[in-house]
Design a protein around this motif. Structure first.
Motif, PDB file in Angstrom:
ATOM      1  N   LYS A 190       1.091  -1.025   0.033  1.00  0.00           N
ATOM      2  CA  LYS A 190      -0.032  -0.009   0.033  1.00  0.00           C
ATOM      3  C   LYS A 190       0.917   1.130   0.015  1.00  0.00           C
ATOM      4  O   LYS A 190       1.672   1.540   1.040  1.00  0.00           O
ATOM      5  CB  LYS A 190      -1.028   0.065   1.256  1.00  0.00           C
ATOM      6  CG  LYS A 190      -1.852   1.004   1.222  1.00  0.00           C
ATOM      7  CD  LYS A 190      -2.770   1.070   2.365  1.00  0.00           C
ATOM      8  CE  LYS A 190      -3.773   2.171   2.426  1.00  0.00           C
ATOM      9  NZ  LYS A 190      -3.195   3.618   2.005  1.00  0.00           N
ATOM     10  N   THR A 213     -24.567   3.996   5.585  1.00  0.00           N
ATOM     11  CA  THR A 213     -23.179   3.558   5.692  1.00  0.00           C
ATOM     12  C   THR A 213     -22.653   4.657   6.768  1.00  0.00           C
ATOM     13  O   THR A 213     -22.738   5.970   6.302  1.00  0.00           O
ATOM     14  CB  THR A 213     -22.508   3.602   4.429  1.00  0.00           C
ATOM     15  OG1 THR A 213     -23.083   2.696   3.541  1.00  0.00           O
ATOM     16  CG2 THR A 213     -21.021   3.209   4.520  1.00  0.00           C
ATOM     17  N   PHE A 244     -19.202   6.440   8.224  1.00  0.00           N
ATOM     18  CA  PHE A 244     -17.806   6.890   7.894  1.00  0.00           C
ATOM     19  C   PHE A 244     -17.074   7.029   9.092  1.00  0.00           C
ATOM     20  O   PHE A 244     -17.248   7.891   9.926  1.00  0.00           O
ATOM     21  CB  PHE A 244     -17.462   8.060   6.987  1.00  0.00           C
ATOM     22  CG  PHE A 244     -18.432   7.554   5.613  1.00  0.00           C
ATOM     23  CD1 PHE A 244     -17.848   6.781   4.598  1.00  0.00           C
ATOM     24  CD2 PHE A 244     -19.328   8.441   5.277  1.00  0.00           C
ATOM     25  CE1 PHE A 244     -18.446   6.406   3.700  1.00  0.00           C
ATOM     26  CE2 PHE A 244     -20.211   8.296   4.096  1.00  0.00           C
ATOM     27  CZ  PHE A 244     -19.725   7.367   3.376  1.00  0.00           C
ATOM     28  N   GLN A 245     -15.616   6.512   9.416  1.00  0.00           N
ATOM     29  CA  GLN A 245     -14.773   6.828  10.448  1.00  0.00           C
ATOM     30  C   GLN A 245     -13.422   7.004  10.024  1.00  0.00           C
ATOM     31  O   GLN A 245     -12.848   6.284   9.128  1.00  0.00           O
ATOM     32  CB  GLN A 245     -14.831   5.753  11.434  1.00  0.00           C
ATOM     33  CG  GLN A 245     -16.189   5.255  12.075  1.00  0.00           C
ATOM     34  CD  GLN A 245     -16.700   6.304  12.977  1.00  0.00           C
ATOM     35  OE1 GLN A 245     -16.142   7.057  13.548  1.00  0.00           O
ATOM     36  NE2 GLN A 245     -18.241   6.508  13.011  1.00  0.00           N
ATOM     37  N   THR A 253      -9.762   6.522  10.612  1.00  0.00           N
ATOM     38  CA  THR A 253      -8.845   5.519  11.476  1.00  0.00           C
ATOM     39  C   THR A 253      -7.462   5.537  10.984  1.00  0.00           C
ATOM     40  O   THR A 253      -7.304   5.689   9.948  1.00  0.00           O
ATOM     41  CB  THR A 253      -9.703   4.167  11.330  1.00  0.00           C
ATOM     42  OG1 THR A 253      -9.644   3.663   9.969  1.00  0.00           O
ATOM     43  CG2 THR A 253     -11.112   4.036  11.905  1.00  0.00           C
ATOM     44  N   GLU A 268      -7.311   7.463   7.554  1.00  0.00           N
ATOM     45  CA  GLU A 268      -8.235   7.101   6.363  1.00  0.00           C
ATOM     46  C   GLU A 268      -9.458   6.828   6.674  1.00  0.00           C
ATOM     47  O   GLU A 268     -10.025   6.721   7.832  1.00  0.00           O
ATOM     48  CB  GLU A 268      -7.513   5.515   5.564  1.00  0.00           C
ATOM     49  CG  GLU A 268      -5.918   5.388   5.581  1.00  0.00           C
ATOM     50  CD  GLU A 268      -5.560   5.732   4.318  1.00  0.00           C
ATOM     51  OE1 GLU A 268      -4.373   5.607   4.015  1.00  0.00           O
ATOM     52  OE2 GLU A 268      -6.503   6.408   3.352  1.00  0.00           O
ATOM     53  N   ILE A 269     -10.508   6.861   5.762  1.00  0.00           N
ATOM     54  CA  ILE A 269     -11.834   6.830   5.843  1.00  0.00           C
ATOM     55  C   ILE A 269     -12.337   5.782   5.062  1.00  0.00           C
ATOM     56  O   ILE A 269     -11.915   5.561   3.874  1.00  0.00           O
ATOM     57  CB  ILE A 269     -12.500   8.040   5.402  1.00  0.00           C
ATOM     58  CG1 ILE A 269     -12.281   9.222   6.187  1.00  0.00           C
ATOM     59  CG2 ILE A 269     -14.214   7.999   5.550  1.00  0.00           C
ATOM     60  CD1 ILE A 269     -12.786  10.611   5.886  1.00  0.00           C
ATOM     61  N   ASN A 270     -13.027   4.839   5.571  1.00  0.00           N
ATOM     62  CA  ASN A 270     -13.569   3.435   5.057  1.00  0.00           C
ATOM     63  C   ASN A 270     -14.461   3.676   3.772  1.00  0.00           C
ATOM     64  O   ASN A 270     -15.324   4.979   3.716  1.00  0.00           O
ATOM     65  CB  ASN A 270     -14.320   2.707   6.016  1.00  0.00           C
ATOM     66  CG  ASN A 270     -15.475   3.392   6.847  1.00  0.00           C
ATOM     67  OD1 ASN A 270     -15.178   4.263   7.543  1.00  0.00           O
ATOM     68  ND2 ASN A 270     -16.768   3.223   6.290  1.00  0.00           N
ATOM     69  N   ASP A 271     -14.477   2.807   3.009  1.00  0.00           N
ATOM     70  CA  ASP A 271     -15.289   2.948   1.602  1.00  0.00           C
ATOM     71  C   ASP A 271     -15.170   4.073   0.586  1.00  0.00           C
ATOM     72  O   ASP A 271     -16.010   3.997  -0.354  1.00  0.00           O
ATOM     73  CB  ASP A 271     -16.817   2.857   2.254  1.00  0.00           C
ATOM     74  CG  ASP A 271     -17.196   1.447   2.938  1.00  0.00           C
ATOM     75  OD1 ASP A 271     -16.513   0.472   2.693  1.00  0.00           O
ATOM     76  OD2 ASP A 271     -17.648   1.794   4.053  1.00  0.00           O
ATOM     77  N   ARG A 294     -22.815   9.834   8.473  1.00  0.00           N
ATOM     78  CA  ARG A 294     -23.450   8.526   7.644  1.00  0.00           C
ATOM     79  C   ARG A 294     -23.933   9.214   6.617  1.00  0.00           C
ATOM     80  O   ARG A 294     -24.676  10.114   6.507  1.00  0.00           O
ATOM     81  CB  ARG A 294     -24.124   7.698   8.664  1.00  0.00           C
ATOM     82  CG  ARG A 294     -25.351   8.351   9.530  1.00  0.00           C
ATOM     83  CD  ARG A 294     -26.028   7.169  10.203  1.00  0.00           C
ATOM     84  NE  ARG A 294     -27.126   7.987  10.983  1.00  0.00           N
ATOM     85  CZ  ARG A 294     -27.698   7.630  12.082  1.00  0.00           C
ATOM     86  NH1 ARG A 294     -26.890   6.653  12.798  1.00  0.00           N
ATOM     87  NH2 ARG A 294     -28.400   8.199  12.583  1.00  0.00           N
TER      88      ARG A 294
END
Length: 424
Positions: A211, A361, A363-364, A366, A371-374, A396
């Motif tokens: 990555k 959905t 969003f967090q 982390t 980074e933010i999921n999805d 969300r």
């Protein structure tokens, strides 16, 4: 003995530091032991006990408050904001400016969302709002200012990713941040060769299992773009796998064998090196057009990075020393000397859906790179209604977003972000 810097004789400057017990805060506090004119007057940290342990380790004394709402701004000259949280960090910066306190912004996430407004607010109040030296955005802005002042024409600016790609010919492996993959073919690609873009493509394929891109990289380059007018050549950046000596050949116009489709580009590369070679250390660079061939052949002979055709050259600073450098910005905030340009809304760090996203959905933000999921971070031209990437944190979806679509503010519902996340 080298003479002490004149800054040591300045009037005392009282500092408030938010996110004080994070990694950045630790490096700044450690450095303040060497800058007696800079006084850590108040440290804002939810983990007050942990903060006091850090102070004991460093041999420092300072007031610790668990909640910035309890901060007495009357005893503060400069706020160093380092929470890494958009909502909390913006609120701290606004409160500081409301109380006549300059702001040094370490939280790049805040800057990509609210930096333009905060800078305007500071200017209207006769105050300064500056990105913090020691992180790549401020360091790159200093390099750009220095290069521009010489009169050279800048073609591309940027930084390396935080972690080098270290190729070990003895094992045929490439290691990045402690993760190793087999890539024996890299031995044949250590030279850029006659077809640079083909070589770059083959290198990238070999390290596809690592990555290499990070939201933090695009966030930092957005901070720079807002203050320079530089633009990405592609919304997710090029990320070439490059050796330091190749940068002037790689960040050249496509017609000259490089990767650039335009001038004035901001980008990130993955530094490729061998074991024992010096690291780029997440440093910064500027590639310029050269001009007089005699001058630049002379400079090539002195070890400067000049392209093989002599048309481009690269200047670089291979470091970003975090809080060790931030005293420079604190002094600039107070004196007004050496300040960076005000940000303008020229580029937006936005969120593009990686897959189809359903209503509800969440969003967090982390991980180390925030980074933010999805969703994927992308640097795009500003467009009304498109949500800044870090506005998604704690929000969300109220409606579906198609795969590949940009998330818009009207797609989101807010009100879920915690004030207890750790500092940057």
């Amino acid at each position: 003995m080298i003479h002490s810097h004149a800054a040591r004789g300045h009037e005392p400057v009282r500092i408030a530091l938010t996110g004080a017990n994070g990694g950045y805060g630790r490096t700044l506090l450690a450095q303040l032991r060497r800058t007696p004119e800079l006084i850590p007057a108040a440290l804002v940290e939810p983990d007050a006990a942990g903060m006091r342990r850090t102070l004991a380790e460093l041999g420092l004394e300072a007031a610790v408050v668990a909640d910035g709402a309890a901060l007495d701004w009357s005893g503060i000259d400069v706020l160093v904001e380092a929470t890494g949280q958009v909502g909390v960090g913006t609120a701290y910066a606004e409160a500081a400016l409301d109380h006549g306190v300059h702001v040094v912004m370490v939280s790049k996430e805040v800057d990509t969302v609210a930096g333009v407004d905060l800078a305007d607010k500071a200017a209207a109040a006769g105050l300064r709002y500056l990105p913090g030296d020691g992180d790549q955005p401020a360091n790159l802005l200093r390099l750009v200012d220095w290069v521009s002042a010489t009169g050279l024409e800048i073609i591309a600016i940027g930084k390396s990713g935080e972690y080098d790609l270290v190729f070990d010919p003895a094992t045929g492996t490439v290691t990045q941040a402690g993760v190793s993959i087999d890539a024996p073919g890299m031995a044949d690609l250590l030279d850029l060769g006659p077809e640079p873009r083909e070589t770059l493509s083959r290198r990238a394929a070999l390290v596809d299992g690592l990555k290499r891109s990070a939201a933090a990289d695009l966030c930092e380059m957005t901070v720079v773009a807002l203050r320079t007018g530089a633009v990405p050549d592609r919304e997710d950046l090029h990320y070439p796998v490059a050796r330091i000596a190749e940068l002037a050949d790689i960040y050249a116009a496509r017609e000259d064998g490089g990767i650039l489709g335009r001038d004035g580009v901001v980008d990130v590369f993955s530094a490729l090196r061998l074991p024992g070679e010096a690291s780029f250390a997440g440093g910064v660079f500027a590639v310029v057009r050269t001009g007089d061939p005699v001058t630049w052949e002379l400079l090539r002979g002195k070890g400067h990075v000049v392209s093989r055709d002599g048309r481009y050259a690269c200047f670089y600073w291979p470091y970003h020393a975090m809080g060790v450098e931030t005293p420079l910005t604190i002094h600039a905030a107070v004196s007004g000397v050496g300040v960076t340009p005000r940000p303008r809304p020229t580029t937006l760090l936005a969120a593009r859906a990686v897959t189809a996203l359903e209503p509800g959905t969440s969003f967090q933000v982390t991980g180390h790179h925030h980074e933010i999921n999805d969703v994927a971070p992308v640097m795009v031209a500003p467009e009304d209604g498109v949500a800044p990437y870090y506005r998604l944190g704690g929000a969300r979806l109220r409606r579906a977003v198609a795969a590949g679509g940009l998330v818009r503010l009207t797609d989101l519902e807010f009100g879920h972000q915690s004030r207890k996340e750790p500092g940057a």
